[in-house]
Scaffold this motif. Structure first.
Motif, PDB file in Angstrom:
ATOM      1  N   PHE B 508       8.860  -3.655  -2.004  1.00  0.00           N
ATOM      2  CA  PHE B 508       8.697  -2.491  -2.894  1.00  0.00           C
ATOM      3  C   PHE B 508       9.928  -2.401  -3.780  1.00  0.00           C
ATOM      4  N   PRO B 509       9.779  -2.611  -5.070  1.00  0.00           N
ATOM      5  CA  PRO B 509      10.968  -2.649  -5.940  1.00  0.00           C
ATOM      6  C   PRO B 509      11.597  -1.290  -6.205  1.00  0.00           C
ATOM      7  N   GLY B 510      10.830  -0.204  -6.015  1.00  0.00           N
ATOM      8  CA  GLY B 510      11.362   1.128  -6.348  1.00  0.00           C
ATOM      9  C   GLY B 510      12.314   1.648  -5.291  1.00  0.00           C
ATOM     10  N   HIS B 575       3.795  -3.827 -16.359  1.00  0.00           N
ATOM     11  CA  HIS B 575       5.112  -4.407 -16.035  1.00  0.00           C
ATOM     12  C   HIS B 575       6.194  -3.360 -15.890  1.00  0.00           C
ATOM     13  N   THR B 576       6.004  -2.233 -16.582  1.00  0.00           N
ATOM     14  CA  THR B 576       7.086  -1.246 -16.592  1.00  0.00           C
ATOM     15  C   THR B 576       6.982  -0.305 -15.406  1.00  0.00           C
ATOM     16  N   ALA B 577       5.932  -0.482 -14.591  1.00  0.00           N
ATOM     17  CA  ALA B 577       5.773   0.450 -13.467  1.00  0.00           C
ATOM     18  C   ALA B 577       5.183  -0.293 -12.271  1.00  0.00           C
ATOM     19  N   ILE B 578       5.930  -1.309 -11.810  1.00  0.00           N
ATOM     20  CA  ILE B 578       5.464  -2.089 -10.657  1.00  0.00           C
ATOM     21  C   ILE B 578       5.854  -1.353  -9.385  1.00  0.00           C
ATOM     22  N   THR B 579       4.886  -1.192  -8.493  1.00  0.00           N
ATOM     23  CA  THR B 579       5.156  -0.421  -7.273  1.00  0.00           C
ATOM     24  C   THR B 579       5.277  -1.311  -6.043  1.00  0.00           C
ATOM     25  N   GLY B 580       4.679  -2.496  -6.090  1.00  0.00           N
ATOM     26  CA  GLY B 580       4.766  -3.353  -4.918  1.00  0.00           C
ATOM     27  C   GLY B 580       4.385  -4.783  -5.249  1.00  0.00           C
ATOM     28  N   PHE B 581       4.966  -5.722  -4.495  1.00  0.00           N
ATOM     29  CA  PHE B 581       4.632  -7.123  -4.662  1.00  0.00           C
ATOM     30  C   PHE B 581       4.490  -7.722  -3.267  1.00  0.00           C
ATOM     31  N   GLY B 582       3.405  -8.479  -3.055  1.00  0.00           N
ATOM     32  CA  GLY B 582       3.214  -9.025  -1.713  1.00  0.00           C
ATOM     33  C   GLY B 582       2.747 -10.462  -1.741  1.00  0.00           C
ATOM     34  N   ILE B 583       3.076 -11.183  -0.669  1.00  0.00           N
ATOM     35  CA  ILE B 583       2.540 -12.526  -0.470  1.00  0.00           C
ATOM     36  C   ILE B 583       1.765 -12.490   0.843  1.00  0.00           C
ATOM     37  N   PHE B 584       0.488 -12.891   0.757  1.00  0.00           N
ATOM     38  CA  PHE B 584      -0.413 -12.713   1.889  1.00  0.00           C
ATOM     39  C   PHE B 584      -1.208 -13.971   2.175  1.00  0.00           C
TER      40      PHE B 584
END
Lengths: 257, 609
Positions: B508-510, B575-584
């Protein structure tokens, strides 16, 4: 429950006191025609002055009138209740009857005082409820309780004044005279309309009246300042002493007649 | 009969209880009367206000300023209350001798240094120093008051750093020289009066006449003139010329009465014992390197300068001479200011101020005096009116430490929290580095999995499965190491249960999970991966597709390989409001395992495809 206690003399005095007090309170509740107006009156004016006409942004009126109407509540139950009660009991012959019964003398006074505290409390509860819920009055725990205690104890001198009225006249006259004292006193003490709206010469009357001193004490509780309370308490005490002394003399005299 | 009586007592008790309850339920004021929304109240702390210790007090902070220092009264449940947990709160520290380059202003904050007296740097930074210190906005940088360009002779000390600087070689030029410095934005003037003899080298130094003229010109312009000296005789000359303070102490000889008398006249001394210890080989930086808490907050750059050494010197300078002068002048009542001279070899921005305080105590200051030397004393000496103290109206620059630095000065480095302009500072060097790399348009190393699953910013990698959607898949994450390379092992099993089963890890980048973060400075990520399945999935959540993540397939192999993931491959994300990034792993069922060795965010517009 299984033990039988033989009433000792001290025990029976206490029991007599207790019974008389209990009966007095029960009378208040079972004959509400004198109690209800003295409770409804300040609650009604609090709603009007403290809540409805509170135009300011703050809740200062709600707090101010809580102190004022609280004073009116305990003065009403104390003065009116005692005056009328005493007069009717005296003219009905109950006081004479009491003398021939083996009841402790203090019982009557104690019962009247406790019943008055009870009636005063009943007058304060709706006011506090209105102030807290609709007036958004916020006080510290100690201030709330302090205000209630100030009003209840500060209301006792008015019982003495009521006693004085009740001791000196019949029931009908007592009702009229009590009202004649009650309403103007509230007015000239600034409990209905703040003294600031009065002309200067009229403002000078207030300190002569016990109601003004009670109002000041109540206001101090809401502001949380304790300095300068002693004078007002002493004045109230003096009124209580004067009125009880006079009542005692009046009662003795009426008995001798 | 008995039952009626009992009933009556019950009713009475009930009434009394109800009345009591009524009174206890009456509303009390939520907050003190003078309370304003958004106040932060720091309580349950011992407060060193820059001069003395205050017990049972709290600090109220509003709009980046200290609104009040008042007797402790706040309820811990009150909004904005910060429980100091019996910590030691002190003013943001001031390092009175630094040279601000690179990331110094970010790096010092992690050590509680919120203000710096810069004694020579590139003057082009000065306007931004001024602008920044006037702002009460949240910031990642310490404030700086600077001398800008120093005043030295041609070929003198200060000219050897590779950047061309003007020199003062004619006393008649002093007036215009000083005027130029002030025009560049210098807050005060720093002169160099150093011939090198104390350290066994030779360099040109200002003439006495130039020194005097420059000090006079500074005083005429109503600014302080402080002087760098090397030897005792240079100190004597500078003091006689009217300098306002010495920014090093001398170490070639012991102090004498004349210098004590000269110093007493409202001058101050910035001894810089730490850098002297580094020059003469007295173990500079050793106590910092032995401290794990300090280590954790040092950036690579700070570690590098701390490990550097000056070339061996050959002169009469001795550490004990310097210690003696500090002790004697302190006893004589001369204000001593703590300055580190970072980032010289053997020092680290910020961290070395704590070493300097330790050395000042060893030289004879009380711990209290050492704290004053890094707080109220420099504020007074340099007229920083709203700094260096915990006092109403002062800037809300604060440091919370464990222990009691008034008893053990080394507790000053046990930093738990730092506030700049009333906002908490991130004490993790990775975040500061990431911010810098991002600002410079460089790739940001998000995670290297050397030791833990921490990230440069946002929330550490977390395991995530379809169980939250009612599925049955499982995942376990572990930190592994192979051939001295750390990686994150993600293993589990995809099971049926949710219509689109998944299991893996998320970042979570935030600042809080699922808070949006602007990642438009980056065009995507590079992930070093290996797996025992041939396909993994990358998911991006953004404010634009909160409930329905956008996903792409990743081809992975059994051996390590770098997978490039571009944000523009994902449909419909913001792009200006990324809330999460996952690898699954998933949706095909069965056990899986994949390893992540390094994740890098790649800068936008770099064209490194």
């Amino acid at each position: 429950m299984n033990t039988v206690t033989l009433p000792s003399r001290a025990g029976s005095t206490a029991r007599a006191l207790w019974l008389e007090t209990e009966t007095e309170c029960a009378r208040l509740l079972r004959m509400p025609e004198s109690l209800v107006p003295t409770i409804a009156f300040p609650a009604f004016f609090y709603t009007l002055f403290g809540l409805v006409f509170d135009m300011g942004a703050s809740n200062s009126a709600a707090t101010y009138y809580l102190a004022m109407m609280g004073s009116i509540g305990v003065i009403g139950t104390g003065l009116m209740g005692t005056a009328i009660g005493t007069a009717s009991e005296r003219s009905g012959g109950w006081l004479d009857m009491r003398r021939v019964m083996s009841l402790p003398r203090s019982g009557w006074v104690v019962a009247k005082l406790v019943a008055n505290l009870f009636a005063g409390l009943l007058a304060l509860l709706p006011l506090f409820f209105l102030a807290a819920v609709f007036g958004e009055v916020r006080l510290n725990q100690g201030q709330w309780i302090g205000l209630a205690l100030t009003l209840l104890i500060g209301g006792l001198p008015f019982c003495a004044i009521g006693l004085m009225i009740g001791s000196s006249m019949g029931e009908r006259a007592a009702i009229a005279i009590a009202n004649l004292i009650f309403l103007p006193m509230l007015f000239f003490s600034g409990l209905m309309i703040p003294l600031a709206f009065f002309p200067d010469w009229l403002q000078g009357i207030a300190p002569l009246l016990p109601a003004w001193h009670l109002g000041e004490l109540a206001l101090m509780q809401t502001r949380g300042d304790s300095a300068g309370q002693l004078v007002h308490w002493l004045v109230l005490l003096a009124w209580a002493g004067l009125a009880s002394g006079l009542s005692a003399w009046l009662l003795r005299r009426s008995r001798q007649q | 009969m008995t039952t009626t009586k009992q009933k009556r007592y019950l009713i009475m008790a009930g009434f009394l209880l109800a009345v009591l309850l009524f009174f206890f339920l009456l509303p009390t004021p939520q907050t003190p009367v003078q309370h304003a929304d958004g106040d932060m109240i720091m309580g349950n702390v011992r407060i060193f206000d820059g001069e003395r210790l205050l017990e049972d007090h709290q600090v109220r902070i509003r709009d980046g300023l200290i609104a009040a220092v008042e007797p402790a009264s706040a309820d811990p449940d009150e909004a904005g209350f910060i429980d100091g947990q019996d910590g030691f709160l002190m003013p943001g520290l001031i390092d009175s001798h630094v040279h601000v380059f690179g990331s110094a202003r970010e790096d010092v904050l992690r050590f509680g240094v919120t203000g710096m007296i810069d004694l020579f740097t590139d003057h082009r930074q000065l306007p931004s120093f001024k602008e920044d210190r006037d702002s009460r906005q949240p910031t990642r940088r310490a404030d700086v008051w600077s001398a800008g360009t120093l005043v030295t002779a041609e070929g003198g000390h200060g000219t050897q750093y590779g950047m061309p600087i003007p020199t003062l070689d004619d006393p008649d030029q002093a007036g215009s020289f000083i005027a130029e410095r002030l025009a560049e934005g210098s807050d005060f003037i720093k002169l160099v009066y150093e011939g090198g003899e104390a350290f066994g080298f030779e360099t040109n130094r200002l003439s006495q006449d130039s020194l005097q003229a420059a000090i006079r010109a500074s005083h005429e312009a109503d600014v302080l003139a402080v002087t760098h000296i090397g030897s005792r005789e240079e100190a004597r000359t500078a003091l006689a010329a009217g300098t306002d303070g010495l920014v090093h102490t001398f170490s070639d000889a012991d102090i004498d009465e004349e210098i004590i008398e000269l110093m007493k006249d409202q001058r101050f001394l910035i001894p810089t014992l730490t850098v002297l210890a580094s020059v003469v080989g007295e173990g500079a930086g050793e106590s910092l390197l032995a401290d794990e808490g300090v280590q954790a907050r040092l950036s690579a750059g700070q570690k590098a300068t701390l490990a550097m050494r000056f070339p061996t010197m050959d002169g009469p300078a001795r550490y004990d001479h310097a210690e003696t002068s500090v002790r004697v002048l302190n006893e004589a009542g001369v204000p001593i200011l703590a300055g580190s001279d970072a980032p010289n070899p053997g020092t680290a921005n910020g961290a070395s101020l704590h070493e300097e305080m330790e050395r000042l105590v060893a030289a004879g200051l009380s711990p209290r005096q050492a704290l004053i030397a890094a707080t109220a004393a420099p504020a007074d000496a340099f007229s920083l009116d709203d700094r260096g103290r915990i006092k109403a109206g002062h800037r809300a620059d604060l440091v919370l430490v464990d222990g009691n630095p008034l008893e053990n000065i080394k507790d000053s480095r046990r930093i738990r929290k730092v506030w700049k302009n009333g906002h908490a500072v991130d004490l993790d060097p990775a975040a500061a580095r990431a911010e810098r790399e991002r600002a410079a348009g460089e790739a940001v190393l998000l995670s290297d999995f050397e030791g833990d699953r921490s990230v440069a910013f946002g929330h550490d990698w977390e395991s995530s499965t379809d169980q939250r959607m009612g599925g049955q898949s499982e995942v376990a994450v572990s930190q592994e190491r192979e051939d001295d390379v750390g990686f994150l092992r993600v293993r589990g099993e995809i099971r049926s249960g949710f219509s689109w089963p998944y299991a893996g890890v998320m970042w979570f980048p935030g600042d809080t999970p699922m808070a949006p973060k602007d990642l438009s400075d980056f065009d995507g990520l590079e992930v070093r991966l290996r797996a025992d399945v041939s396909t993994l999935r990358a998911l991006v959540f953004s404010s634009a597709n909160q409930s329905m993540p956008s996903e792409i397939d990743l081809s992975v192999e059994e051996d390590w390989g770098t997978v490039r993931i571009r944000f523009d491959e994902f449909d419909g994300i913001d792009h200006t409001a990324i809330t999460g990034f996952g690898i699954f792993a998933g949706p095909s069922q069965g056990p899986f395992r994949f390893d992540m060795e390094r994740v890098t965010l790649t800068p936008a517009g770099a064209g490194n495809d």
